[in-house]
Design a protein around this motif. Structure first.
Motif, PDB file in Angstrom:
ATOM      1  N   ALA A   1       0.983  -1.256  -0.187  1.00 39.34           N
ATOM      2  CA  ALA A   1      -0.062   0.005  -0.023  1.00 39.34           C
ATOM      3  C   ALA A   1       1.060   1.238  -0.052  1.00 39.34           C
ATOM      4  O   ALA A   1       1.901   1.100   0.625  1.00 39.34           O
ATOM      5  CB  ALA A   1      -0.837   0.062   1.408  1.00 39.34           C
ATOM      6  N   GLU A   2       0.423   2.323  -0.785  1.00 45.37           N
ATOM      7  CA  GLU A   2       1.314   3.505  -0.904  1.00 45.37           C
ATOM      8  C   GLU A   2       0.098   4.598  -0.730  1.00 45.37           C
ATOM      9  O   GLU A   2      -1.134   4.423  -1.061  1.00 45.37           O
ATOM     10  CB  GLU A   2       1.921   3.722  -2.243  1.00 45.37           C
ATOM     11  N   ARG A   3       0.495   5.662  -0.018  1.00 43.67           N
ATOM     12  CA  ARG A   3      -0.379   6.761   0.029  1.00 43.67           C
ATOM     13  C   ARG A   3      -0.833   7.154  -1.328  1.00 43.67           C
ATOM     14  O   ARG A   3      -0.145   7.314  -2.308  1.00 43.67           O
ATOM     15  CB  ARG A   3       0.319   7.920   0.701  1.00 43.67           C
ATOM     16  N   GLY A   4      -1.965   7.443  -1.495  1.00 40.74           N
ATOM     17  CA  GLY A   4      -2.939   7.957  -2.668  1.00 40.74           C
ATOM     18  C   GLY A   4      -3.190   6.835  -3.505  1.00 40.74           C
ATOM     19  O   GLY A   4      -4.202   7.108  -4.325  1.00 40.74           O
ATOM     20  N   GLN A   5      -2.911   5.564  -3.230  1.00 34.57           N
ATOM     21  CA  GLN A   5      -3.362   4.706  -4.220  1.00 34.57           C
ATOM     22  C   GLN A   5      -4.826   4.231  -3.751  1.00 34.57           C
ATOM     23  O   GLN A   5      -5.407   4.162  -2.586  1.00 34.57           O
ATOM     24  CB  GLN A   5      -2.718   3.175  -3.927  1.00 34.57           C
ATOM     25  N   VAL A   6      -5.478   3.732  -4.743  1.00 30.88           N
ATOM     26  CA  VAL A   6      -6.837   3.152  -4.834  1.00 30.88           C
ATOM     27  C   VAL A   6      -6.561   1.571  -4.620  1.00 30.88           C
ATOM     28  O   VAL A   6      -5.909   1.161  -5.509  1.00 30.88           O
ATOM     29  CB  VAL A   6      -7.782   3.385  -5.779  1.00 30.88           C
ATOM     30  N   VAL A   7      -7.057   1.030  -3.415  1.00 31.87           N
ATOM     31  CA  VAL A   7      -6.777  -0.433  -3.418  1.00 31.87           C
ATOM     32  C   VAL A   7      -8.154  -1.248  -3.101  1.00 31.87           C
ATOM     33  O   VAL A   7      -9.010  -0.657  -2.556  1.00 31.87           O
ATOM     34  CB  VAL A   7      -5.743  -0.822  -2.318  1.00 31.87           C
ATOM     35  N   VAL A   8      -8.033  -2.437  -3.573  1.00 29.48           N
ATOM     36  CA  VAL A   8      -9.212  -3.529  -3.059  1.00 29.48           C
ATOM     37  C   VAL A   8      -8.431  -4.424  -1.831  1.00 29.48           C
ATOM     38  O   VAL A   8      -7.431  -4.671  -2.134  1.00 29.48           O
ATOM     39  CB  VAL A   8      -9.492  -4.223  -4.178  1.00 29.48           C
ATOM     40  N   PHE A   9      -9.238  -4.293  -1.112  1.00 25.49           N
ATOM     41  CA  PHE A   9      -8.663  -5.131   0.160  1.00 25.49           C
ATOM     42  C   PHE A   9      -9.945  -6.113   0.805  1.00 25.49           C
ATOM     43  O   PHE A   9     -10.894  -5.793   0.697  1.00 25.49           O
ATOM     44  CB  PHE A   9      -8.156  -4.271   1.268  1.00 25.49           C
TER      45      PHE A   9
ATOM     46  N   GLY B   1     -13.072   2.817  16.748  1.00 24.46           N
ATOM     47  CA  GLY B   1     -12.783   2.005  17.947  1.00 24.46           C
ATOM     48  C   GLY B   1     -13.341   0.568  17.894  1.00 24.46           C
ATOM     49  O   GLY B   1     -13.543  -0.193  18.715  1.00 24.46           O
ATOM     50  N   ALA B   2     -13.475   0.392  16.368  1.00 25.36           N
ATOM     51  CA  ALA B   2     -13.496  -1.165  16.149  1.00 25.36           C
ATOM     52  C   ALA B   2     -12.205  -1.789  16.101  1.00 25.36           C
ATOM     53  O   ALA B   2     -11.215  -1.367  16.504  1.00 25.36           O
ATOM     54  CB  ALA B   2     -14.179  -1.322  14.825  1.00 25.36           C
ATOM     55  N   PRO B   3     -12.417  -3.463  16.062  1.00 24.65           N
ATOM     56  CA  PRO B   3     -11.004  -4.157  16.127  1.00 24.65           C
ATOM     57  C   PRO B   3     -10.041  -3.652  14.931  1.00 24.65           C
ATOM     58  O   PRO B   3     -10.575  -3.304  13.709  1.00 24.65           O
ATOM     59  CB  PRO B   3     -11.647  -5.448  15.693  1.00 24.65           C
ATOM     60  N   GLY B   4      -8.958  -3.566  15.429  1.00 22.66           N
ATOM     61  CA  GLY B   4      -7.871  -3.075  14.583  1.00 22.66           C
ATOM     62  C   GLY B   4      -8.000  -1.397  14.365  1.00 22.66           C
ATOM     63  O   GLY B   4      -7.044  -0.844  13.715  1.00 22.66           O
ATOM     64  N   GLY B   5      -8.927  -0.888  15.301  1.00 23.88           N
ATOM     65  CA  GLY B   5      -8.925   0.718  14.967  1.00 23.88           C
ATOM     66  C   GLY B   5      -9.232   1.298  13.827  1.00 23.88           C
ATOM     67  O   GLY B   5      -8.899   2.571  13.490  1.00 23.88           O
ATOM     68  N   GLY B   6      -9.922   0.563  12.760  1.00 20.12           N
ATOM     69  CA  GLY B   6     -10.163   1.009  11.610  1.00 20.12           C
ATOM     70  C   GLY B   6      -9.083   1.038  10.504  1.00 20.12           C
ATOM     71  O   GLY B   6      -9.079   1.497   9.434  1.00 20.12           O
ATOM     72  N   MET B   7      -7.708   0.640  11.190  1.00 25.03           N
ATOM     73  CA  MET B   7      -6.919   0.706  10.133  1.00 25.03           C
ATOM     74  C   MET B   7      -6.709  -0.933   9.668  1.00 25.03           C
ATOM     75  O   MET B   7      -6.685  -1.774  10.494  1.00 25.03           O
ATOM     76  CB  MET B   7      -5.456   0.907  10.920  1.00 25.03           C
ATOM     77  N   ILE B   8      -6.298  -1.303   8.493  1.00 23.88           N
ATOM     78  CA  ILE B   8      -6.471  -2.520   7.871  1.00 23.88           C
ATOM     79  C   ILE B   8      -5.137  -3.078   7.599  1.00 23.88           C
ATOM     80  O   ILE B   8      -4.120  -2.243   7.314  1.00 23.88           O
ATOM     81  CB  ILE B   8      -7.315  -2.425   6.429  1.00 23.88           C
ATOM     82  N   PRO B   9      -4.622  -4.302   8.015  1.00 22.32           N
ATOM     83  CA  PRO B   9      -3.344  -4.901   7.544  1.00 22.32           C
ATOM     84  C   PRO B   9      -3.234  -4.700   6.190  1.00 22.32           C
ATOM     85  O   PRO B   9      -4.141  -5.065   5.279  1.00 22.32           O
ATOM     86  CB  PRO B   9      -3.588  -6.313   8.188  1.00 22.32           C
ATOM     87  N   VAL B  10      -2.000  -4.342   5.863  1.00 27.10           N
ATOM     88  CA  VAL B  10      -1.464  -4.236   4.366  1.00 27.10           C
ATOM     89  C   VAL B  10      -1.475  -5.491   3.780  1.00 27.10           C
ATOM     90  O   VAL B  10      -1.770  -5.630   2.565  1.00 27.10           O
ATOM     91  CB  VAL B  10      -0.010  -3.301   4.166  1.00 27.10           C
ATOM     92  N   SER B  11      -1.538  -6.628   4.498  1.00 32.51           N
ATOM     93  CA  SER B  11      -1.382  -7.923   3.900  1.00 32.51           C
ATOM     94  C   SER B  11      -2.899  -8.337   3.507  1.00 32.51           C
ATOM     95  O   SER B  11      -2.877  -9.467   2.952  1.00 32.51           O
ATOM     96  CB  SER B  11      -1.201  -8.981   5.180  1.00 32.51           C
ATOM     97  N   ARG B  12      -3.735  -7.536   3.662  1.00 37.95           N
ATOM     98  CA  ARG B  12      -5.334  -7.684   3.516  1.00 37.95           C
ATOM     99  C   ARG B  12      -5.495  -7.024   1.949  1.00 37.95           C
ATOM    100  O   ARG B  12      -6.476  -7.420   1.285  1.00 37.95           O
ATOM    101  CB  ARG B  12      -6.249  -7.209   4.304  1.00 37.95           C
ATOM    102  N   VAL B  13      -4.544  -6.357   1.129  1.00 41.26           N
ATOM    103  CA  VAL B  13      -4.545  -5.661   0.111  1.00 41.26           C
ATOM    104  C   VAL B  13      -4.526  -6.879  -1.181  1.00 41.26           C
ATOM    105  O   VAL B  13      -3.946  -7.560  -1.201  1.00 41.26           O
ATOM    106  CB  VAL B  13      -3.472  -4.609  -0.392  1.00 41.26           C
ATOM    107  N   VAL B  14      -5.722  -6.828  -2.033  1.00 41.92           N
ATOM    108  CA  VAL B  14      -5.800  -7.702  -2.973  1.00 41.92           C
ATOM    109  C   VAL B  14      -5.080  -7.271  -4.290  1.00 41.92           C
ATOM    110  O   VAL B  14      -4.432  -8.031  -4.978  1.00 41.92           O
ATOM    111  CB  VAL B  14      -7.406  -8.108  -3.468  1.00 41.92           C
TER     112      VAL B  14
END
Length: 194
Positions: free
Chosen positions: A68-76, A165-178
């Motif tokens: 993941a890079e800043r500004g990229q549109v990703v599917v995860f 406030g959700a699991p992971g604090g709303g931040m997604i593991p980069v390993s989830r990027v498709v």
């Protein structure tokens, strides 16, 4: 005459065998393309408007998976991190823009209303005209190996801001990027680069 019948049957069996092998090779090729080159997805909501419209067919570039890079549109894969979509069905794959990555400090908002990343105001030309970058305040450091994502249509997007406030604090593991999304494949009237 019997030899001609046997020759005809042999040719028929050979034709069926060749056709079966071709079908298997085509299916294998399609699976390999999907796994290693590009995977198609249909945009389910208006959260990425105006760049992506509901129903657009996009291709996730699989060479960018797990990055993941800043500004990229990703599917995860948001399962376990992002809840349900607007229809109440569990949404597994999401498309969003990466705003910050591991180690970045992301804050909303400056007096001028801009989101900052590491103290620098974020320029967001992809936002719809008149859109406020965020009505939800936040100030956080993105953990290593994770990403902070937002939809371009901030008023109609469930994203990292909504799940602090959700699991992971709303931040997604980069390993989830498709994969990353650079273009729209369908409809033809919208086909082209983002």
């Amino acid at each position: 005459m019997t030899d001609q019948v046997h020759d005809g049957r042999r040719r028929s069996h050979l034709t069926v065998a060749v056709a079966a092998v071709l079908v298997v090779l085509l299916l294998l090729g399609a699976l390999l393309v999907r796994q290693f080159v590009a995977q198609p997805f249909t945009v389910p909501s208006a959260s990425m408007e105006p760049a992506l419209q509901p129903g657009d067919l996009i291709l996730a570039d699989r060479s960018d998976r797990d990055t993941a890079e800043r500004g990229q549109v990703v599917v995860f894969d948001g399962s376990g991190y992002f809840g349900t979509d607007g229809a109440g069905a569990s949404g597994r794959f999401w498309v969003k823009r990466v705003i910050a990555v591991g180690g970045d400090r992301v804050t909303c908002c400056t007096d001028a209303g801009a989101i900052t990343v590491n103290g620098e105001a974020l320029e967001e030309p992809y936002l719809p005209a008149g859109t406020v970058p965020s009505e939800i305040p936040f100030d956080l450091e993105v953990p290593q190996g994770r990403m902070f994502v937002l939809g371009d249509n901030r008023g109609d997007s469930t994203d990292s801001r909504n799940l602090l406030g959700a699991p992971g604090g709303g931040m997604i593991p980069v390993s989830r990027v498709v994969g990353s999304v650079d273009a729209i494949a369908w409809p033809l009237s919208r086909r082209g680069a983002l």
